[in-house]
Design an enzyme around this catalytic site. Structure first.
Site, mmCIF file in Angstrom:
data_model
loop_
_atom_site.group_PDB
_atom_site.id
_atom_site.type_symbol
_atom_site.label_atom_id
_atom_site.label_comp_id
_atom_site.label_asym_id
_atom_site.label_seq_id
_atom_site.Cartn_x
_atom_site.Cartn_y
_atom_site.Cartn_z
ATOM 1 N N GLU A 298 124.120 -18.059 100.072
ATOM 2 C CA GLU A 298 123.826 -17.923 101.500
ATOM 3 C C GLU A 298 122.655 -18.806 101.930
ATOM 4 O O GLU A 298 121.750 -18.365 102.630
ATOM 5 C CB GLU A 298 123.542 -16.460 101.857
ATOM 6 C CG GLU A 298 124.730 -15.562 101.594
ATOM 7 C CD GLU A 298 124.565 -14.145 102.125
ATOM 8 O OE1 GLU A 298 123.475 -13.793 102.602
ATOM 9 O OE2 GLU A 298 125.550 -13.382 102.054
ATOM 10 N N GLU B 283 130.788 -12.430 97.075
ATOM 11 C CA GLU B 283 129.970 -11.221 97.238
ATOM 12 C C GLU B 283 130.737 -10.298 98.159
ATOM 13 O O GLU B 283 131.129 -10.708 99.257
ATOM 14 C CB GLU B 283 128.619 -11.623 97.838
ATOM 15 C CG GLU B 283 127.524 -10.631 97.571
ATOM 16 C CD GLU B 283 126.168 -11.178 98.018
ATOM 17 O OE1 GLU B 283 125.773 -12.285 97.598
ATOM 18 O OE2 GLU B 283 125.511 -10.488 98.809
HETATM 19 C C1 GAL Z 1 123.778 -10.683 100.967
HETATM 20 C C2 GAL Z 1 122.836 -11.390 100.012
HETATM 21 C C3 GAL Z 1 122.427 -10.495 98.866
HETATM 22 C C4 GAL Z 1 122.022 -9.153 99.407
HETATM 23 C C5 GAL Z 1 123.179 -8.551 100.149
HETATM 24 C C6 GAL Z 1 122.959 -7.154 100.643
HETATM 25 O O1 GAL Z 1 123.781 -11.287 102.210
HETATM 26 O O2 GAL Z 1 123.450 -12.526 99.492
HETATM 27 O O3 GAL Z 1 121.374 -11.079 98.168
HETATM 28 O O4 GAL Z 1 120.931 -9.332 100.231
HETATM 29 O O5 GAL Z 1 123.448 -9.374 101.264
HETATM 30 O O6 GAL Z 1 124.083 -6.713 101.353
#
Ligand code: GAL
Length: 825
Positions: free
Chosen positions: A437, A513
């Site tokens: 991100e 993710e």
């Molecule tokens: C994402 C990020 C992670 C964590 C996660 C929590 O945007 O890449 O590191 O912060 O959100 O939902």
């Protein structure tokens, strides 16, 4: 690097010694610098000086995390920040964002460096697996090097810094800045430090690169490239003898290669392994290539490269396949901390994590958002996990004030090169990630940076693809950032996978993710409804697994896309384990200091969600799990929904023998109905909650009962392993359960439990998985959370019996004995 000027007398003696060595002498010695370190928090003038008196400093063992002992305090690294990735409109004060632990500031480590019999014709190298952070390394008062990124491994040749007569002193200064991280980074020499002594003519750190360019059922070609350092320039003809052994230790291939002067100082060897056994998560078969380096008749070095033989493909329209078998990644993202142990690496703790993930059916891990400990990579080779090794959370554009962006221009190439060189021989590593991100996705020139970084990784390892976790999907697609990457990875975008795939050239998409569902183990909130960013006065989240963040989803929403879209090649759930820091949705609500995202809690106790994933991912074992618990004094007659996480297609629920009807999983407009069995209108009555599961033919095949618990009566201790290695490092995780007289877990018990260890081990740490608990992890007592506490005990170096006793006011105590022995694993 210039050689130290050696007194002639000494040189002659050393040469004599060398000459007297037999040709087979072991010329490589590796020492783990773990004991006898002195540590001081704070900056100390003159601490690099060899004569500095450190007797009053604390004696510590490395790996060491100086901050994990706390105390917790909401003012530690208080961050006034607007988190753009979370769609926040204005900056607010975030208290537990990095865990509320005292990791900021400077710390010094000092140690004597005995380099046994070091002399002319030898080299000494210090290898740090990771040092948090901004490491300045000094030998005998002189700085030998600097490495800012706390997650990377790095090495320095210290030959010219050593005293000819010995008596060397190593000092390391580390410094953590405030507002440098989005989670708990840990502090200090939190990974291992090695001293490697070799001959002048030697194979340097990470000096081999092994690939398997051709694999058939009959044979596998193994290509081994070995770098040889000859710093003094004069050497006799070099020869490299390599043999490959299979997992049983049988030699399956050998070769001997002279290094022709024109070849430069790299040997390429090609060997053939007959009937190779392939590496896969289900069959993690390993081979080793052992190389002996000769100069003339003298053995100069020996070097072992462990590897696996496997092939994989990422293909447009077909997706991912391993050894010719199509599969989707059943992955989790994990941060590096080990909960109550902090960031200090411990192999047994990592093995515990992987054992739990394996049982869940997980087959892949993303090392979010940085380079992992080498021990994790080796364990993934051995236990069978596919790795996405990630490098950065930031490039040029910062997310936090003092993050990696300050080093990016000067260090990103060096950091990537070390990452790839260290881990490119591991079969578990399937892909590299160049970032998570990164705001540069939508900044002018972001695509160019992505290309530069990807090219560096390809240059160092052309055999694996590169990905990045993208969240700014529209920008990343329209400015070509996403199309540059070998694998387009998206975070939390299941509903845009189709659109993205149409616009991108790769022909497949990865959920880098996913989910970010929040829950607290054993905590249930009513009514059970889908909600975003839901907060409660007790700073907990509901374990009905219906709560997520504004940018994220429940597990089921991702499952639908994973199942329905062939071009989606798998997911990496955020996260396998709760971690220190980032207590969303309670980022502004101290005392929350650890995450709620984990499928497994901070103390390594599975939450309900564990069984939702297990039912889907573990295809070889049955899962039948009921939630919530069934001890609700005061809720009599009130609607208390019951869910069952199972891989059976249908089941019938009974409350005290009364049927609540049969539920069958199936497609519907609510994703949950497809993956969970849900009885939404059950009225609570104390007694027995029973589920009977039916197979596809409608036959009753399994059942599970949860009983209403009576008064807390005793503590029962349950260890994850009956036997430990007596190596001073091995751990057992012992769950202390507060139970009623019949042996039912008392799910509301909050008794303070005390632990005492005797015999062949020591108390190591304690945790209960409650993200709001401010009790220290290092004191042998803690209150139960949802009826349980996890005590972590450590074997001593002496074999014997380790006894753990747990006591609590008004409870019968619990005891357990574990064997420790030289042989146990
Ligand atoms: C994402 C990020 C992670 C964590 C996660 C929590 O945007 O890449 O590191 O912060 O959100 O939902």
């Amino acid at each position: 690097m210039p050689r130290p000027a050696l007194p002639l007398k000494f040189l002659a003696a050393a040469l004599l010694l060398l000459a007297a060595r037999p040709a087979t002498a072991q010329s490589r010695h590796e020492y783990l610098l773990d004991t006898n370190w002195k540590f001081s928090k704070g900056d100390v003038p003159g601490a690099a000086n060899p004569a500095f008196k450190d007797a009053k400093w604390q004696t510590v063992r490395v790996p060491h995390d100086w901050a994990i002992a706390g105390p917790f305090n909401g003012n530690n690294d208080l961050q006034e920040v607007k988190i753009e990735q979370n769609n926040e409109a204005k900056a607010t004060q975030k208290s537990g964002r990095t865990g509320g632990l005292p990791f900021i500031g400077t710390g010094w480590y000092r140690r004597r460096l005995a380099v046994p019999k070091f002399g002319a014709g030898q080299r000494a190298v210090l290898l740090f697996d990771g040092a948090m952070s901004n490491a300045h390394v000094f030998v005998n008062g002189k700085e030998v090097g600097f490495w800012p990124y706390g997650y990377n491994s790095f090495s320095f040749d210290i030959t010219s810094f050593l005293n000819p007569g010995g008596g060397d002193v190593l000092a390391v200064r580390l410094q953590n800045q405030p507002e440098a991280s989005r989670w708990y980074p840990g502090a200090g020499l939190y990974r291992n430090v090695h001293l490697i002594v070799t001959d002048d003519v030697h194979i340097p750190v990470w000096g081999t690169y092994l690939t398997t360019p051709t694999i058939t059922a009959e044979f596998a070609k193994v290509k081994l490239r070995t770098t040889v350092a000859t710093p003094t320039g004069d050497f006799q003809p070099l020869r490299l003898d390599t043999e490959i052994r299979d997992a049983a230790g049988q030699v399956v291939a050998t070769t001997s290669t002279p290094l022709a002067a024109t070849d430069g100082l790299e040997f390429e060897q090609n060997l053939v392994v007959p009937q190779p056994k392939l590496w896969a998560p289900e069959t993690p078969v390993l081979y080793t290539a052992s190389s002996k380096l000769y100069a003339g008749d003298a053995l100069k070095d020996t070097y072992t490269t462990r590897f696996g033989i496997r092939s994989f493909k990422f293909e447009a329209g077909k997706g991912f396949s391993l050894n010719g078998q199509p599969r989707k990644f059943k992955g989790v993202c994990n941060h590096h901390d080990l909960g109550p142990l902090g960031a200090a690496i411990n192999t047994a703790a990592l093995r515990r994590q992987l054992t739990l993930l394996k049982d869940m059916g997980c087959d892949a891990i993303r090392t979010s958002h940085n380079m992992p400990a080498p021990e994790l990579v080796s364990l993934c080779d051995e236990m069978g996990f596919m790795l996405m090794v990630e490098s950065f959370d930031e490039w040029k554009t910062p997310k936090v004030k003092n993050g990696y962006s300050q080093y990016f221009d000067a260090w990103s190439e060096k950091d990537l090169v070390n990452m790839v060189h260290r881990d490119r021989n591991h079969p578990s590593v399937i892909m590299w990630s160049i970032g998570n991100e990164v705001p540069d996705q939508s900044a002018p020139g972001g695509g160019k940076i992505a290309k530069r970084l990807q090219d560096i990784v390809h240059r160092e390892d052309p055999t694996r693809p590169v990905t990045a976790g993208m969240d700014r999907i529209d920008a990343a697609i329209s400015n070509n950032f996403a199309s540059v990457l070998d694998i387009a990875g998206f975070n939390y975008k299941p509903n845009q996978y189709e659109k993205a795939n149409e616009k991108l050239p790769q022909g497949f998409i990865l959920g880098t993710e996913t989910a970010s569902t929040v829950s607290s183990r054993g905590v249930y909130k009513f009514p059970a409804v889908l909600a975003k960013q839901k907060m409660y006065p007790d700073n907990q989240s509901s374990s009905y697994d219906l709560e997520a963040c504004v940018w994220s989803q429940t597990p089921d929403e991702e499952f639908v896309k994973q199942d329905d879209l062939n071009f989606v090649i798998g997911e990496f759930v955020w996260t396998g384990f709760d971690y220190l820091g980032e207590p969303t949705p309670y980022d502004e609500k101290w005392p929350s200091h650890s995450s709620y995202f984990g499928i497994i809690d901070l103390a390594t106790m599975p939450k309900d969600r564990y069984y939702l994933y297990r039912a889907r991912w573990n295809t070889t074992q049955a899962t039948l799990h009921l939630l919530p618990h069934w001890t609700w004094p005061g809720r009599e007659g009130q609607v208390t929904p019951v869910y069952c996480y199972t891989n059976y297609p249908s089941a019938e629920l009974f409350v005290n023998g009364q049927s609540q009807g049969r539920q069958t999983k199936g497609p519907s407009d609510q994703p949950q109905t497809r993956y969970r069995l849900m009885w939404k209108d059950v009225k609570y009555a104390p007694g027995a909650l029973k589920v009977v599961a039916y197979d596809a033919q409608g036959k009753a095949v399994a059942e599970e009962t949860v009983q209403t618990a009576g008064k807390p009566d005793h503590i029962r201790l349950v260890a994850d392993r009956p036997a430990l290695a007596a190596d001073g490092q091995d751990l057992a995780y012992v769950t202390a359960r507060v139970e009623d007289a019949q042996g039912n877990l008392c799910p509301n018990a909050t008794n303070e439990l005390k632990f005492a260890v005797s015999g062949a081990g020591t108390f190591r740490a304690v945790g209960n998985g409650d993200a709001t608990n401010l009790e220290p992890f290092q004191k042998p007592q803690m209150k139960a959370f949802s009826g349980q506490v996890m005590a972590i005990v450590q074997a001593s170096n002496k074999a014997g019996a380790l006894r753990l006793k747990a006591t609590g006011a008004g409870l019968k105590s619990g005891e357990i004995e574990l064997k420790t022995s030289a042989a146990a694993q």
